[in-house]
Enzyme design. Structure first.
Site, mmCIF file in Angstrom:
data_model
loop_
_atom_site.group_PDB
_atom_site.id
_atom_site.type_symbol
_atom_site.label_atom_id
_atom_site.label_comp_id
_atom_site.label_asym_id
_atom_site.label_seq_id
_atom_site.Cartn_x
_atom_site.Cartn_y
_atom_site.Cartn_z
ATOM 1 N N GLU A 16 -77.671 -13.882 -29.624
ATOM 2 C CA GLU A 16 -78.376 -12.655 -29.999
ATOM 3 C C GLU A 16 -77.972 -11.496 -29.095
ATOM 4 O O GLU A 16 -77.883 -10.365 -29.528
ATOM 5 C CB GLU A 16 -79.891 -12.857 -29.953
ATOM 6 C CG GLU A 16 -80.430 -13.801 -31.003
ATOM 7 C CD GLU A 16 -80.381 -13.239 -32.410
ATOM 8 O OE1 GLU A 16 -80.266 -12.002 -32.591
ATOM 9 O OE2 GLU A 16 -80.455 -14.052 -33.351
ATOM 10 N N ASP A 68 -80.669 -2.805 -37.780
ATOM 11 C CA ASP A 68 -80.105 -4.085 -38.185
ATOM 12 C C ASP A 68 -78.613 -3.921 -38.464
ATOM 13 O O ASP A 68 -78.222 -3.029 -39.218
ATOM 14 C CB ASP A 68 -80.824 -4.587 -39.437
ATOM 15 C CG ASP A 68 -80.281 -5.910 -39.905
ATOM 16 O OD1 ASP A 68 -79.351 -5.904 -40.741
ATOM 17 O OD2 ASP A 68 -80.784 -6.946 -39.450
#
Length: 153
Positions: A22, A31
């Protein structure tokens, strides 16, 4: 009770695996797949995140640990067979990325629950797209999750 207890081997592996893929970003960003909402921060957190949000490293780590526990609980509820730590961590990472509902309805969990563990682990590789586009980072993540999943076969 989840095997993802604070200080456990599985918890440490989950933080390293998920955190490594991540990445840490302390300021909210759009996003990458949609170039917009949901806003994301820290190690991929989206819940309640708004543009401009900022967090310390300690806050981000605490968020990650709490979220991993939530995803572990989801995996605990849908996987009906015993899981060695590395397979458990692979499924938590997978769920963290696609959501508990998505993971629990996936061929990955279905095959593992049906006793077809190797096929379930291999099917992780199919989940390397976001918004229909193959992402090299997702491909690498799925390969690492598959390696964890198959470690005890």
């Amino acid at each position: 009770m989840s095997k993802l207890r604070k200080g456990s081997t599985a918890a440490a592996m989950a933080v390293a695996l998920v955190g490594g893929f991540e990445g840490l970003r302390q300021t909210a960003y759009p996003d990458p797949a949609t170039k917009g909402p949901p806003w994301t921060v820290c190690y991929g957190e989206t819940s309640g995140v708004k543009r401009g949000d900022q967090y310390s490293v300690a806050e981000c780590k605490a968020m990650l640990e709490g979220s991993l526990q939530t995803y572990a609980t989801g995996i605990d509820q849908c996987v009906k067979v015993p899981l060695p730590d590395k397979r458990y961590v692979a499924l938590i990472s997978f769920a963290y990325n696609i959501g508990v509902k998505g993971a629990c309805k996936s061929s990955v969990v279905g095959l593992i629950n049906a006793g077809q563990t190797k096929a379930g682990c291999e099917s992780l590789l199919k989940y390397n797209r976001a918004a229909g586009v193959v992402f090299p980072g997702l491909t690498r993540r799925r390969q690492k999750e598959r390696d964890y999943c198959e470690a005890d076969l």
